[in-house]
Design an enzyme around this catalytic site. Structure first.
Site, PDB file in Angstrom:
ATOM      1  N   TYR A  31      -1.322   9.155  16.877  1.00 37.91           N
ATOM      2  CA  TYR A  31      -0.007   8.536  17.077  1.00 37.91           C
ATOM      3  C   TYR A  31       0.990   9.572  17.613  1.00 37.91           C
ATOM      4  CZ  TYR A  31       4.192   5.800  15.881  1.00 37.91           C
ATOM      5  OH  TYR A  31       5.393   5.106  15.911  1.00 37.91           O
ATOM      6  N   ARG A  38      13.018  10.422   3.871  1.00 41.81           N
ATOM      7  CA  ARG A  38      13.088   9.671   5.118  1.00 41.81           C
ATOM      8  C   ARG A  38      14.536   9.161   5.246  1.00 41.81           C
ATOM      9  NH1 ARG A  38       8.796  11.763   5.320  1.00 41.81           N
ATOM     10  NH2 ARG A  38       6.777  10.908   5.997  1.00 41.81           N
ATOM     11  N   GLY A  78       6.989  12.286  -4.439  1.00 41.26           N
ATOM     12  CA  GLY A  78       8.143  11.450  -4.062  1.00 41.26           C
ATOM     13  C   GLY A  78       9.345  12.259  -3.627  1.00 41.26           C
ATOM     14  N   ASN A  96       5.903  -2.037   1.407  1.00 38.73           N
ATOM     15  CA  ASN A  96       5.058  -1.860   0.201  1.00 38.73           C
ATOM     16  C   ASN A  96       5.903  -1.957  -1.073  1.00 38.73           C
ATOM     17  OD1 ASN A  96       2.707  -1.513   1.593  1.00 38.73           O
ATOM     18  ND2 ASN A  96       2.299   0.565   0.881  1.00 38.73           N
TER      19      ASN A  96
HETATM   20  P1  NAD Z   1       4.340  -3.215  14.901  1.00 45.38           P
HETATM   21  O1  NAD Z   1       2.977  -2.747  14.583  1.00 45.38           O
HETATM   22  O2  NAD Z   1       4.987  -4.220  14.004  1.00 45.38           O
HETATM   23  O3  NAD Z   1       4.386  -3.803  16.390  1.00 45.38           O
HETATM   24  C1  NAD Z   1       3.597  -3.308  17.435  1.00 45.38           C
HETATM   25  C2  NAD Z   1       3.229  -4.480  18.344  1.00 45.38           C
HETATM   26  O4  NAD Z   1       2.426  -3.979  19.433  1.00 45.38           O
HETATM   27  C3  NAD Z   1       2.383  -5.539  17.635  1.00 45.38           C
HETATM   28  O5  NAD Z   1       2.839  -6.836  17.968  1.00 45.38           O
HETATM   29  C4  NAD Z   1       0.969  -5.293  18.158  1.00 45.38           C
HETATM   30  O6  NAD Z   1       0.167  -6.453  18.124  1.00 45.38           O
HETATM   31  C5  NAD Z   1       1.270  -4.800  19.565  1.00 45.38           C
HETATM   32  N1  NAD Z   1       0.187  -3.962  20.127  1.00 45.38           N
HETATM   33  C6  NAD Z   1      -0.413  -2.895  19.545  1.00 45.38           C
HETATM   34  N2  NAD Z   1      -1.337  -2.367  20.372  1.00 45.38           N
HETATM   35  C7  NAD Z   1      -1.313  -3.133  21.508  1.00 45.38           C
HETATM   36  C8  NAD Z   1      -2.030  -3.116  22.726  1.00 45.38           C
HETATM   37  N3  NAD Z   1      -2.989  -2.198  22.961  1.00 45.38           N
HETATM   38  N4  NAD Z   1      -1.753  -4.041  23.671  1.00 45.38           N
HETATM   39  C9  NAD Z   1      -0.801  -4.983  23.445  1.00 45.38           C
HETATM   40  N5  NAD Z   1      -0.077  -5.048  22.308  1.00 45.38           N
HETATM   41  C10 NAD Z   1      -0.342  -4.146  21.348  1.00 45.38           C
HETATM   42  O7  NAD Z   1       5.250  -1.910  15.017  1.00 45.38           O
HETATM   43  P2  NAD Z   1       6.840  -1.773  15.164  1.00 45.38           P
HETATM   44  O8  NAD Z   1       7.359  -1.186  13.932  1.00 45.38           O
HETATM   45  O9  NAD Z   1       7.400  -3.052  15.653  1.00 45.38           O
HETATM   46  O10 NAD Z   1       6.926  -0.671  16.307  1.00 45.38           O
HETATM   47  C11 NAD Z   1       7.169  -1.019  17.656  1.00 45.38           C
HETATM   48  C12 NAD Z   1       7.250   0.231  18.496  1.00 45.38           C
HETATM   49  O11 NAD Z   1       8.288   1.090  18.015  1.00 45.38           O
HETATM   50  C13 NAD Z   1       5.956   1.061  18.485  1.00 45.38           C
HETATM   51  O12 NAD Z   1       5.733   1.597  19.766  1.00 45.38           O
HETATM   52  C14 NAD Z   1       6.280   2.171  17.510  1.00 45.38           C
HETATM   53  O13 NAD Z   1       5.541   3.326  17.791  1.00 45.38           O
HETATM   54  C15 NAD Z   1       7.766   2.376  17.739  1.00 45.38           C
HETATM   55  N6  NAD Z   1       8.412   2.945  16.536  1.00 45.38           N
HETATM   56  C16 NAD Z   1       8.619   2.184  15.439  1.00 45.38           C
HETATM   57  C17 NAD Z   1       9.216   2.760  14.313  1.00 45.38           C
HETATM   58  C18 NAD Z   1       9.513   1.954  13.068  1.00 45.38           C
HETATM   59  O14 NAD Z   1      10.010   2.511  12.093  1.00 45.38           O
HETATM   60  N7  NAD Z   1       9.259   0.663  13.031  1.00 45.38           N
HETATM   61  C19 NAD Z   1       9.575   4.120  14.318  1.00 45.38           C
HETATM   62  C20 NAD Z   1       9.299   4.854  15.460  1.00 45.38           C
HETATM   63  C21 NAD Z   1       8.745   4.258  16.574  1.00 45.38           C
HETATM   64  N1  UDP Z   2       4.818   6.154   1.089  1.00 44.50           N
HETATM   65  C1  UDP Z   2       4.686   6.026  -0.283  1.00 44.50           C
HETATM   66  N2  UDP Z   2       4.131   4.888  -0.776  1.00 44.50           N
HETATM   67  C2  UDP Z   2       3.718   3.866   0.017  1.00 44.50           C
HETATM   68  C3  UDP Z   2       3.854   4.000   1.421  1.00 44.50           C
HETATM   69  C4  UDP Z   2       4.402   5.166   1.912  1.00 44.50           C
HETATM   70  O1  UDP Z   2       5.063   6.930  -1.050  1.00 44.50           O
HETATM   71  O2  UDP Z   2       3.240   2.845  -0.519  1.00 44.50           O
HETATM   72  C5  UDP Z   2       5.446   7.386   1.611  1.00 44.50           C
HETATM   73  C6  UDP Z   2       4.647   8.093   2.701  1.00 44.50           C
HETATM   74  O3  UDP Z   2       3.717   8.994   2.134  1.00 44.50           O
HETATM   75  C7  UDP Z   2       5.772   8.788   3.456  1.00 44.50           C
HETATM   76  C8  UDP Z   2       6.960   7.837   3.338  1.00 44.50           C
HETATM   77  O4  UDP Z   2       6.666   7.003   2.221  1.00 44.50           O
HETATM   78  O5  UDP Z   2       6.101  10.005   2.830  1.00 44.50           O
HETATM   79  C9  UDP Z   2       7.169   6.971   4.568  1.00 44.50           C
HETATM   80  O6  UDP Z   2       5.942   6.365   4.880  1.00 44.50           O
HETATM   81  P1  UDP Z   2       5.764   5.259   6.002  1.00 44.50           P
HETATM   82  O7  UDP Z   2       4.313   4.926   6.067  1.00 44.50           O
HETATM   83  O8  UDP Z   2       6.715   4.144   5.789  1.00 44.50           O
HETATM   84  O9  UDP Z   2       6.250   5.945   7.351  1.00 44.50           O
HETATM   85  P2  UDP Z   2       6.070   7.418   7.961  1.00 44.50           P
HETATM   86  O10 UDP Z   2       7.442   7.970   7.956  1.00 44.50           O
HETATM   87  O11 UDP Z   2       5.131   8.215   7.126  1.00 44.50           O
HETATM   88  O12 UDP Z   2       5.520   7.146   9.309  1.00 44.50           O
END
Ligand code: NAD
Ligand code: UDP
Length: 345
Positions: free
Chosen positions: A145, A211, A207, A190
């Site tokens: 990732y 974040r 813990g 979660n």
């Molecule tokens: P999510 O998993 O809920 O959504 C991702 C979407 O992409 C899903 O609908 C999935 O089916 C689709 N997808 C995955 N692989 C695919 C592929 N190969 N082809 C077509 N579709 C595909 O995640 P999210 O939280 O909505 O995140 C969306 C974007 O934002 C991601 O790129 C993620 O890396 C980025 N992002 C999210 C967060 C966060 O906290 N949610 C933080 C940093 C970056």
């Molecule tokens: N985490 C936790 N319990 C859970 C899920 C996550 O303690 O059930 C912790 C995880 O180890 C990390 C933080 O919560 O330190 C945020 O995790 P998350 O998977 O939401 O996102 P990350 O920032 O790691 O991508």
């Protein structure tokens, strides 16, 4: 003015919130998704507006659409999801980036790339600002990732330098809110689901790791403002809420807000789990005139409501099935019913 916009990953948590807003504003949206982590039900209701097309496709395969702008969000974001298929995750980041960039290059249209705070890895500087180069283990379990997103950023900036593509890279920090899946595996979903079920709240490690959580509506606002910037704004721009909290503090807050009988338990810390994370958002403030507006307690409250609805729908479905003897032995579809550890409520 209304536009035709491609949103890859539009059925996911962030994507479905973003496309709802873009459709509301009168735009025509093409949502490309393979539904690996985002369900159709997050967005299928939008088809009735006549301004929403759902395309079942993988972002790794080349495609062409006539559109005015692109948001590239397709990629699993929960650690448990992206680590389940690490090679697929890496390829989604790299081939997906190449495919959206080729479209953006040929149509000369702007493109917002969803990058991540994970490019900073286990950060050496705190808070993290865009000038930091990051501290990532390139061979660890999170690398598919982290390095995938870093490679995508490299491709974006090379396409910009070589082909003058109008790129806009945003580094999104932990975001939460409605439309997250109960089985998503990230910390807020979660903890809320566990608290609502009076099940053990699972803290990984002691813990003390931190974040900084941004509510989804604030993030969507920032994404649309990013798209509206001129071609000189390429990013990277941090998008997140600088309010930092320990994971233990978050567990206690959620348990109290849900008024839950859950116990807090500790499980092993996953490999390479970043110890702290907090965005420095001066760039977002100045370039986008944006700052997050939703307090953590407010956002958590709205997210608790969302999960309460999901869990009560599941209970209704379970009762209906339990009361029909002819359906004995029917197993629930994975990912929705009965997948989280169910405790007596
Ligand atoms: P999510 O998993 O809920 O959504 C991702 C979407 O992409 C899903 O609908 C999935 O089916 C689709 N997808 C995955 N692989 C695919 C592929 N190969 N082809 C077509 N579709 C595909 O995640 P999210 O939280 O909505 O995140 C969306 C974007 O934002 C991601 O790129 C993620 O890396 C980025 N992002 C999210 C967060 C966060 O906290 N949610 C933080 C940093 C970056
Ligand atoms: N985490 C936790 N319990 C859970 C899920 C996550 O303690 O059930 C912790 C995880 O180890 C990390 C933080 O919560 O330190 C945020 O995790 P998350 O998977 O939401 O996102 P990350 O920032 O790691 O991508």
């Amino acid at each position: 003015m209304a536009k035709r916009i491609l949103v890859t990953g539009g059925a996911g948590f962030i994507g479905s919130n973003l496309v709802a807003r873009l459709v509301d504003e009168g735009n025509h949206i093409i949502c490309l998704d393979n539904f690996s982590t985002g369900p159709r039900s997050n967005v299928s209701h939008l088809v009735d507006t006549g301004r929403f097309e759902l395309v079942d496709r993988d972002v790794r395969d080349p495609f062409f659409f006539e559109v005015d702008a692109i948001y590239n969000l397709a990629c699993p974001a929960s650690p448990s999801h992206y680590q389940a298929d690490p090679i697929g995750t890496m390829m989604t980041n790299i081939l997906g980036a190449r495919n959206v960039l080729d479209l953006s290059k040929s149509a000369q249209i702007p493109i917002v790339q969803a990058s991540t705070s994970e490019v900073y890895g286990d950060p050496l500087q705190h808070p993290q600002c865009e000038e930091n180069w990051g501290h990532v283990n390139p061979i660890g379990v999170r690398a598919c990732y982290d390095e995938g997103k870093r490679s995508a950023e490299t491709l974006f900036f090379d396409y910009q330098r070589k082909h003058n593509v109008q790129i806009k890279v945003v580094r999104i920090f932990n975001t939460y809110g409605p439309k997250m899946q109960a089985a998503d595996g990230r910390v807020i979903s979660n903890f809320i689901v566990q608290a609502l079920r009076n099940a053990d709240i699972t803290i990984y490690g002691n813990g003390e790791q931190t974040r900084s959580f941004c509510y989804i509506d604030d993030l969507v606002e920032a994404l649309t403002r990013t798209m509206a910037t001129g071609p000189e704004v390429t990013g990277p721009i941090n998008l997140g809420n600088p309010d930092e909290i320990t994971v233990l503090g978050l567990a206690e807050l959620i348990r109290e807000m849900v008024n839950s009988r859950s116990k807090i338990v500790h499980l092993p810390l996953p490999h390479d789990d970043p110890r702290k994370r907090r965005p420095e958002i001066t760039k977002a403030r100045t370039l986008l005139d944006w700052k997050p507006r939703t307090k953590l307690s407010e956002g958590i409250n709205l997210t608790i409501e969302h999960f309460s609805h999901i869990l009560s729908d599941e209970r209704v479905a379970r009762n209906v099935i339990d009361q029909r003897p002819c359906l004995q032995g029917v197993s629930f579809p994975s990912g929705r019913l009965g997948r989280q550890s169910d405790r007596p409520e």
